[in-house]
Structures are given as structure tokens and as C-alpha cells.
Design an enzyme around this catalytic site. Structure first.
Site, PDB file in Angstrom:
ATOM      1  N   LYS A   1    -137.101  15.854 -59.990  1.00 48.91           N
ATOM      2  CA  LYS A   1    -137.816  14.633 -59.806  1.00 48.91           C
ATOM      3  C   LYS A   1    -137.332  13.556 -58.757  1.00 48.91           C
ATOM      4  CE  LYS A   1    -137.093  11.414 -63.271  1.00 48.91           C
ATOM      5  NZ  LYS A   1    -137.284  10.536 -64.404  1.00 48.91           N
TER       6      LYS A   1
ATOM      7  N   ASP B   1    -138.092   4.990 -74.742  1.00 44.93           N
ATOM      8  CA  ASP B   1    -139.663   5.272 -74.138  1.00 44.93           C
ATOM      9  C   ASP B   1    -139.933   6.535 -74.775  1.00 44.93           C
ATOM     10  OD1 ASP B   1    -141.487   4.886 -72.218  1.00 44.93           O
ATOM     11  OD2 ASP B   1    -140.690   5.794 -70.656  1.00 44.93           O
TER      12      ASP B   1
ATOM     13  N   GLY C   1    -145.688  17.524 -62.086  1.00 44.72           N
ATOM     14  CA  GLY C   1    -145.876  16.505 -62.944  1.00 44.72           C
ATOM     15  C   GLY C   1    -145.817  15.157 -62.054  1.00 44.72           C
ATOM     16  N   GLU C   2    -146.495  14.280 -62.629  1.00 40.78           N
ATOM     17  CA  GLU C   2    -146.250  12.886 -61.965  1.00 40.78           C
ATOM     18  C   GLU C   2    -146.401  11.754 -62.862  1.00 40.78           C
ATOM     19  OE1 GLU C   2    -148.331  10.581 -57.848  1.00 40.78           O
ATOM     20  OE2 GLU C   2    -149.336  12.253 -58.857  1.00 40.78           O
ATOM     21  N   GLY C   3    -145.294  10.727 -62.637  1.00 37.61           N
ATOM     22  CA  GLY C   3    -145.452   9.225 -63.436  1.00 37.61           C
ATOM     23  C   GLY C   3    -145.294   8.449 -62.807  1.00 37.61           C
ATOM     24  N   GLY C   4    -144.919   7.229 -63.368  1.00 36.80           N
ATOM     25  CA  GLY C   4    -144.875   5.875 -63.082  1.00 36.80           C
ATOM     26  C   GLY C   4    -143.650   5.787 -61.748  1.00 36.80           C
ATOM     27  N   PHE C   5    -142.821   6.637 -61.961  1.00 36.04           N
ATOM     28  CA  PHE C   5    -141.539   6.479 -61.321  1.00 36.04           C
ATOM     29  C   PHE C   5    -141.077   7.778 -60.516  1.00 36.04           C
ATOM     30  CE2 PHE C   5    -140.722   3.881 -65.312  1.00 36.04           C
ATOM     31  CZ  PHE C   5    -140.757   2.665 -64.700  1.00 36.04           C
ATOM     32  N   GLY C   6    -142.079   8.487 -60.264  1.00 35.36           N
ATOM     33  CA  GLY C   6    -141.969   9.367 -59.266  1.00 35.36           C
ATOM     34  C   GLY C   6    -142.570  10.929 -59.779  1.00 35.36           C
ATOM     35  N   ARG C   7    -142.449  11.988 -58.815  1.00 36.68           N
ATOM     36  CA  ARG C   7    -143.182  13.042 -58.826  1.00 36.68           C
ATOM     37  C   ARG C   7    -142.209  14.263 -59.252  1.00 36.68           C
ATOM     38  NH1 ARG C   7    -147.396  13.009 -53.692  1.00 36.68           N
ATOM     39  NH2 ARG C   7    -148.621  11.382 -54.312  1.00 36.68           N
TER      40      ARG C   7
END
Length: 381
Positions: free
Chosen positions: A108, A206, A86-92
Site C-alpha cells: 500500500k 474504521d 485496490g484504491e482507497g482514500g489514503f492510497g493505492r
């Protein structure tokens, strides 16, 4: 931006005091000041100070384990791309294996692109080390070596709710109605714990489909507490903070004024429930202009029960109870009211969803004029 919690040199807890407070928290006793005496330094030049404070808090005081960066490199094969899940705005996020405990974990690695990541890191370590509930993801440990910021969670084999709602490949089966309602109820129970059991209350801030993780039986757990905020206490009605979160999920009053309450989370829950009912993303620029915003598209349909079936996810292929659909839409409508005071408490949402989530419920689909209180509480005018 004001986040609760991490220590100034003027307000450092003695270790025994902190242990006592954590023990009281786990026993269900109120701990009104557990985060109150913390304040996070905001100068990015204080990076070394933050690293030291995290380590001091972690050793002997928090329930999570401290990992070295080399241990996590070994667990993820040096954060190999093949292990990324997974990958998001604050890291992988990477799948990892802890040889010492024979445990599969999710690792993460936060982006090293500014102080905001450090704030989120500290908040999440503290939150998940002090809050424990079956509907919150378990924090196994963390790493704060040098400028590395890494969080280690229990591994959730079925990924996120988002993975099972949108852009499904042809060989992937869509979630059935009963599973969707089971996930909705469990996620609501996670918020209920934060809002009404945690003391002081916690505003998640969130709530979205990608932050709801699913285990092998599709039981949900809330994850990613970096934006979590302590709720108002005493005679305060809200907390004021910089607007954060994900566009489309934020409550209108929070987006416009920065005033945050637990009812802000309730609105976000309504958005996610609507996503689960419709199979539509909250924002989808691939749809026609009038349908790109889910709430805007749904708003006129919520006024007319005869159009409720138009909102059902086509991937359900009509396999849902009509009365159950009506009640789920009614719950979403109550949560999405613009006036925050008219939204229900999350505990009331849990009560309403409990009926929809029960297995082997015999729905009377012919009784579309039910006097059920949930159906009669659609208040969007």
C-alpha cells in the site's frame, strides 16, 4: 487531532525498555504505557523528524521489516497499474513479490498529500507491529524513504468482503449464508481481541466491509489501522477525538459529540452485518430516496419479524435458514441501538454468532417462535 503515539524528544523510550515492553505484551502482560509516552508532532514542517523517528523505532524494536523504496519498486514492477488491486482514500494497493523471501505481498503506497497520511502511517506501523492475532492482517514491513510512505502486508487472495457483496459481475458467485456468518464471526473476533485482550484496549474506528480482507478459505482479517485509537482506561468512560471514519458506519453518538468508546465499533459492526444480510451498501445513491441509507431503510423492518425475509439478500435465492436469518437480524439490531449503553459487548456478539457460523448446524426452520435469547433481545422500539 490527537493520535496516540510517536515520540517527542522529551519522552523517548530506551531501546531495551521498549523491547521489554513488547516482550511483555506478547506474553499477555499488561502494557498500559506502551503508547502513552508517545505524542505525534502535528507541524507538517517536522516531516524529517518523523522519518527519523520511524526508522529509530523500526530498527530492532518493532517486529516488521524495513524495506527500501527500490526494493518495493522491484516487487511491484515500479508500481505498475496492472499490479494494482485496490484504491482507497489514503492510497493505492499493489500486488507484489518479494524475491528474497519468495513471498507474495500487498503493497500500500500512501498518498503524499499531507500530514494526515504520516499520522496514519505511524499509527499503523506501531499497531500492527505490537498487536498479533489470527483475525488481524499481518504487517510484513514498511518503507519510509524520503517522502515515500509504503506499507507491506500479507497478501489476501480473496480481496475484501466488499468485493464479494456488491456489484458482482455475472460470472462471480455470491457468498452463501454459512460463509457470510463465518466471516461475521471472524471479524467480530478481531474486534474482541482489540477491545478485550489488547491492553490498553484499542478502538478500531474504521470497521467497514472494505477493511475486512479474506484469505483463500474466506477467513477474515481486519486491515487498515490508521484510524485506530487507544480506548479509555481507569475511570474514563470514553476518549474524545475529532470525528473520523466512513460516513454511514459511524455510531450516532460519536458522529455528534466526538466521544469514542468500544461501543462505537459495535455499532459499525452492526452496519456491516446488516450489509452482509441484505447485500445492500450502507449508502447507495442508486436506490430510491427512502432506501439510500441502509440503516434508515431497515429500521422499521427490524420491528416486525414477519418482514425479516424482506431483508435477505436476493442473491441468496432463499437458501438460508429462517431461524438463522432471524437471529442474525436480531444481533444486528442489538448492535445498532442508538443508546450506546444498550449495545452488547463484542464478546457477546461473538458468542451469538458462533452458533450461526458453525458448520452442519441442524436448524429447525419450523420453530419460528423459538425462545432463543438472541431472538428475544431485539430492543429497537
Amino acid at each position: 487531532m490527537s493520535f496516540f503515539a510517536c515520540c517527542t524528544s522529551q519522552h523517548r523510550f530506551h531501546k531495551k525498555t521498549l523491547k521489554k515492553k513488547i516482550k511483555s505484551y506478547h506474553e499477555g502482560k499488561p502494557v498500559p504505557s506502551i503508547f502513552a509516552n508517545f505524542s505525534l508532532k502535528t507541524d507538517s514542517s517536522k516531516r524529517n523528524f518523523i522519518e527519523g523517528e520511524i526508522e529509530k523505532l523500526g530498527r530492532g524494536n518493532l517486529t516488521s521489516q524495513i524495506f527500501t523504496y527500490s526494493e518495493l519498486c522491484f516487487a511491484t514492477r515500479n508500481f505498475h497499474p496492472d499490479y494494482m488491486i485496490g484504491e482507497g482514500g489514503f492510497g493505492r494497493v499493489y500486488k507484489g513479490f518479494l524475491k528474497g523471501t519468495n513471498q507474495v505481498v500487498a503493497v500500500k503506497q500512501l498518498n503524499r498529500n499531507g500530514f494526515q497520511g504520516n499520522r496514519e502511517f505511524i499509527v499503523e506501523v506501531l499497531m500492527l507491529s505490537l498487536l498479533h492475532n489470527p483475525y488481524l492482517v499481518n504487517l510484513v514491513g514498511y518503507c519510509a524513504d524520503g517522502d515515500q510512505r509504503v506499507l507491506v502486508y500479507e497478501y489476501m487472495v480473496n480481496g475484501s468482503l466488499e468485493d464479494h457483496l456488491f456489484d458482482l459481475p455475472p460470472d462471480k458467485k455470491a457468498l452463501d449464508w454459512s460463509t457470510r456468518m463465518k466471516i461475521a464471526e471472524g471479524a467480530a473476533r478481531g474486534l474482541e481481541y482489540l477491545h478485550e485482550v489488547a491492553n490498553p484496549p484499542v478502538i478500531y474506528r474504521d470497521f467497514k466491509a472494505s477493511n475486512i480482507l479474506l484469505d483463500e478459505d474466506f477467513n477474515p482479517k481486519l486491515s487498515d489501522f490508521g484510524l485506530a485509537k487507544l480506548g479509555p482506561t481507569g475511570d474514563k468512560t470514553h476518549v474524545s477525538t475529532r470525528v473520523m471514519g466512513t460516513y454511514g458506519y459511524c455510531a450516532p453518538e460519536y458522529a455528534s459529540t466526538g466521544q469514542l468508546t468500544t461501543k462505537s465499533d459495535v455499532y459499525s459492526f452492526g452496519v456491516v452485518l446488516l450489509e452482509m444480510i441484505t447485500g445492500r451498501r450502507v449508502i447507495d445513491h442508486m436506490r430510491p430516496s427512502g432506501e439510500q441509507n441502509l440503516v434508515t431503510w431497515a429500521y422499521p423492518l427490524l420491528k416486525d419479524r414477519r418482514k425479516f425475509t424482506l431483508m435477505a439478500d436476493p442473491l441468496l435465492e432463499g437458501r438460508y435458514p429462517i431461524r438463522g436469518l432471524h437471529q442474525a437480524i436480531a444481533i444486528a439490531a442489538m448492535c445498532l441501538q442508538e443508546d450506546a449503553e444498550l449495545r452488547p459487548l463484542i464478546s457477546d456478539v461473538v458468542t451469538a454468532l458462533n452458533v450461526l457460523a458453525r458448520k452442519n448446524v441442524e436448524w429447525s426452520d419450523n420453530n419460528n417462535n423459538s425462545n432463543n435469547s438472541v431472538e428475544r433481545m431485539i430492543l429497537i422500539d
